[in-house]
Design a protein around this motif. Structure first.
Motif, PDB file in Angstrom:
ATOM      1  N   THR A   1       0.824  -1.211   0.000  1.00  0.00           N
ATOM      2  CA  THR A   1       0.000   0.000   0.000  1.00  0.00           C
ATOM      3  C   THR A   1       0.858   1.259   0.000  1.00  0.00           C
ATOM      4  N   ASN A   2       1.853   1.309   0.883  1.00  0.00           N
ATOM      5  CA  ASN A   2       2.729   2.485   0.920  1.00  0.00           C
ATOM      6  C   ASN A   2       3.632   2.553  -0.302  1.00  0.00           C
ATOM      7  N   LEU A   3       4.017   1.393  -0.827  1.00  0.00           N
ATOM      8  CA  LEU A   3       4.844   1.393  -2.036  1.00  0.00           C
ATOM      9  C   LEU A   3       4.050   1.956  -3.213  1.00  0.00           C
ATOM     10  N   ALA A   4       2.770   1.629  -3.289  1.00  0.00           N
ATOM     11  CA  ALA A   4       1.934   2.168  -4.364  1.00  0.00           C
ATOM     12  C   ALA A   4       1.902   3.686  -4.301  1.00  0.00           C
ATOM     13  N   ARG A   5       1.822   4.235  -3.088  1.00  0.00           N
ATOM     14  CA  ARG A   5       1.853   5.688  -2.929  1.00  0.00           C
ATOM     15  C   ARG A   5       3.198   6.247  -3.391  1.00  0.00           C
ATOM     16  N   ALA A   6       4.288   5.572  -2.991  1.00  0.00           N
ATOM     17  CA  ALA A   6       5.629   6.036  -3.365  1.00  0.00           C
ATOM     18  C   ALA A   6       5.793   6.052  -4.875  1.00  0.00           C
ATOM     19  N   LEU A   7       5.320   5.008  -5.538  1.00  0.00           N
ATOM     20  CA  LEU A   7       5.446   4.940  -7.000  1.00  0.00           C
ATOM     21  C   LEU A   7       4.653   6.055  -7.669  1.00  0.00           C
ATOM     22  N   THR A   8       3.501   6.384  -7.097  1.00  0.00           N
ATOM     23  CA  THR A   8       2.688   7.468  -7.658  1.00  0.00           C
ATOM     24  C   THR A   8       3.414   8.802  -7.565  1.00  0.00           C
ATOM     25  N   VAL A   9       4.053   9.047  -6.407  1.00  0.00           N
ATOM     26  CA  VAL A   9       4.814  10.297  -6.231  1.00  0.00           C
ATOM     27  C   VAL A   9       5.940  10.374  -7.247  1.00  0.00           C
ATOM     28  N   LEU A  10       6.680   9.291  -7.387  1.00  0.00           N
ATOM     29  CA  LEU A  10       7.826   9.285  -8.305  1.00  0.00           C
ATOM     30  C   LEU A  10       7.376   9.435  -9.756  1.00  0.00           C
ATOM     31  N   GLU A  11       6.217   8.869 -10.071  1.00  0.00           N
ATOM     32  CA  GLU A  11       5.693   9.038 -11.431  1.00  0.00           C
ATOM     33  C   GLU A  11       5.248  10.479 -11.649  1.00  0.00           C
ATOM     34  N   ASP A  12       4.600  11.070 -10.641  1.00  0.00           N
ATOM     35  CA  ASP A  12       4.188  12.474 -10.749  1.00  0.00           C
ATOM     36  C   ASP A  12       5.390  13.392 -10.936  1.00  0.00           C
ATOM     37  N   GLU A  13       6.514  13.008 -10.339  1.00  0.00           N
ATOM     38  CA  GLU A  13       7.727  13.824 -10.445  1.00  0.00           C
ATOM     39  C   GLU A  13       8.519  13.510 -11.716  1.00  0.00           C
ATOM     40  N   GLY A  14       8.040  12.578 -12.528  1.00  0.00           N
ATOM     41  CA  GLY A  14       8.676  12.297 -13.809  1.00  0.00           C
ATOM     42  C   GLY A  14       9.878  11.385 -13.743  1.00  0.00           C
ATOM     43  N   LEU A  15      10.092  10.690 -12.615  1.00  0.00           N
ATOM     44  CA  LEU A  15      11.267   9.829 -12.479  1.00  0.00           C
ATOM     45  C   LEU A  15      11.015   8.420 -13.010  1.00  0.00           C
ATOM     46  N   ILE A  16       9.796   7.963 -12.957  1.00  0.00           N
ATOM     47  CA  ILE A  16       9.479   6.609 -13.408  1.00  0.00           C
ATOM     48  C   ILE A  16       8.151   6.617 -14.165  1.00  0.00           C
ATOM     49  N   GLU A  17       7.872   5.512 -14.838  1.00  0.00           N
ATOM     50  CA  GLU A  17       6.550   5.257 -15.402  1.00  0.00           C
ATOM     51  C   GLU A  17       6.073   3.922 -14.869  1.00  0.00           C
TER      52      GLU A  17
ATOM     53  N   ASP B   1       2.988   0.796 -14.535  1.00  0.00           N
ATOM     54  CA  ASP B   1       1.897   0.082 -15.183  1.00  0.00           C
ATOM     55  C   ASP B   1       0.560   0.663 -14.718  1.00  0.00           C
ATOM     56  N   ASP B   2      -0.296   1.025 -15.655  1.00  0.00           N
ATOM     57  CA  ASP B   2      -1.586   1.638 -15.316  1.00  0.00           C
ATOM     58  C   ASP B   2      -2.494   0.719 -14.516  1.00  0.00           C
ATOM     59  N   SER B   3      -2.290  -0.570 -14.606  1.00  0.00           N
ATOM     60  CA  SER B   3      -3.169  -1.519 -13.929  1.00  0.00           C
ATOM     61  C   SER B   3      -2.660  -1.920 -12.545  1.00  0.00           C
ATOM     62  N   VAL B   4      -1.704  -1.165 -11.996  1.00  0.00           N
ATOM     63  CA  VAL B   4      -1.134  -1.521 -10.699  1.00  0.00           C
ATOM     64  C   VAL B   4      -2.224  -1.572  -9.630  1.00  0.00           C
ATOM     65  N   ASP B   5      -2.200  -2.644  -8.825  1.00  0.00           N
ATOM     66  CA  ASP B   5      -3.148  -2.833  -7.726  1.00  0.00           C
ATOM     67  C   ASP B   5      -2.537  -2.223  -6.472  1.00  0.00           C
ATOM     68  N   PRO B   6      -3.190  -1.213  -5.862  1.00  0.00           N
ATOM     69  CA  PRO B   6      -2.609  -0.560  -4.683  1.00  0.00           C
ATOM     70  C   PRO B   6      -2.440  -1.478  -3.485  1.00  0.00           C
ATOM     71  N   LEU B   7      -3.081  -2.648  -3.501  1.00  0.00           N
ATOM     72  CA  LEU B   7      -2.917  -3.614  -2.405  1.00  0.00           C
ATOM     73  C   LEU B   7      -1.825  -4.636  -2.704  1.00  0.00           C
ATOM     74  N   ARG B   8      -1.320  -4.626  -3.936  1.00  0.00           N
ATOM     75  CA  ARG B   8      -0.313  -5.624  -4.326  1.00  0.00           C
ATOM     76  C   ARG B   8       0.826  -5.001  -5.129  1.00  0.00           C
ATOM     77  N   ALA B   9       1.039  -3.737  -5.003  1.00  0.00           N
ATOM     78  CA  ALA B   9       2.068  -3.045  -5.788  1.00  0.00           C
ATOM     79  C   ALA B   9       3.459  -3.592  -5.466  1.00  0.00           C
ATOM     80  N   SER B  10       4.295  -3.629  -6.486  1.00  0.00           N
ATOM     81  CA  SER B  10       5.689  -4.043  -6.293  1.00  0.00           C
ATOM     82  C   SER B  10       6.569  -3.261  -7.261  1.00  0.00           C
ATOM     83  N   LEU B  11       7.864  -3.364  -7.057  1.00  0.00           N
ATOM     84  CA  LEU B  11       8.796  -2.666  -7.943  1.00  0.00           C
ATOM     85  C   LEU B  11       8.714  -3.204  -9.375  1.00  0.00           C
TER      86      LEU B  11
END
Length: 274
Positions: free
Chosen positions: A142-158, A160-170
């Motif tokens: 759950t917290n990793l999904a939030r982290a990935l969203t922040v990094l994507e918003d900042e343009g560092l990563i892209e 997968d659009d289908s990421v599950d916030p309960l099962r997110a992984s690197l």
């Protein structure tokens, strides 16, 4: 004759005692005078103590606050009746925990929430992050999904659009533009990684617990309301006067004033912005 007179008094007294007992039970059922809150140690316990309790006391309630150091017991204590309300979790966690544990819990209202932030002793801003930098991220989905969203918003990563916030992984990262090397640890350990890694994604509650200033982050999460913390109660209590009073004090101007003065950097929910 004396025995008959005594018997008559006892018989006549029974309806009176029954009426008194019934009247007292009705009062207990309709008017709750004490509210037992629970919150995790840190900013949300402080929010209950500094903002919610004083305003509920003005409405005539006695309010207690029990602190917890984990994310399991507050919901169990609420479900078994040891608490009347708690404040520590977002919508996704509440619904998932309730489903997995067969609990009938509901959220009442979202509150200002400390956002996750990007912290660094190496870089002064997001633009200066170099290729191959190391970054601490939370290892829970759950917290990793939030982290990935922040990094994507900042343009560092892209991601997968289908990421599950309960099962997110690197593995959900499709493009890592600066080849960042991610170090996964428990969320509570992330403040320490600000010292050992180039950057760390730190949830707001852990940042505050470690004495960090939210406004010192290189970037703060633009948090969706589903990730904002909320007051939760047993579903059966949703329409009770005490729950309506909790909602009313949180919606008050006095509550928002305390947030602005005491909880700087906390992101406000959408209803506060309208």
């Amino acid at each position: 004759m004396k025995k008959f007179f005594l018997f008559a008094i006892i018989i006549l007294s029974i309806p009176l005692l029954t009426a008194c007992g019934g009247e007292e039970g009705s009062a207990d059922a309709s008017e709750k005078e004490t509210i037992r809150f629970g919150a995790t140690t840190g900013p949300y316990s402080d929010m209950v103590t500094k903002a919610i309790i004083p305003l509920l006391k003005e409405k005539g309630y006695e309010v207690t606050n029990k602190e917890f150091t984990d994310y399991v017991q507050p919901n169990k204590a609420l479900a078994n009746g040891d608490l009347d309300a708690n404040l520590f979790q977002h919508k996704i966690y509440l619904e998932s925990f309730a489903k997995e544990n067969n609990l009938d819990l509901s959220d009442v209202i979202t509150v200002p929430t400390a956002p996750m932030g990007v912290y660094s002793n190496t870089y002064e801003d997001m633009e200066s992050i170099e290729n191959g930098s190391t970054m601490g991220v939370p290892n829970d989905p759950t917290n990793l999904a939030r982290a990935l969203t922040v990094l994507e918003d900042e343009g560092l990563i892209e991601v997968d659009d289908s990421v599950d916030p309960l099962r997110a992984s690197l593995k959900d990262i499709e493009k890592n533009k600066k080849e960042i090397e991610f170090v996964e640890v428990e969320a509570g350990q992330l403040p320490r990684l600000v010292e050992s890694e180039d950057l760390a994604m730190v949830p707001g509650n852990y940042a505050l617990a470690a004495g960090m200033d939210l406004l010192d982050s290189l970037a703060l999460e633009d948090m969706p309301d589903d990730y904002r913390n909320r007051v939760a109660v047993n579903t059966d209590d949703l329409e009770t006067p005490f729950v309506k009073d909790i909602k009313e004090v949180i919606e008050s101007d006095e509550f928002e004033k305390i947030m602005d003065e005491e909880f700087k950097g906390f992101g406000k929910p959408q209803w506060m912005k309208e």
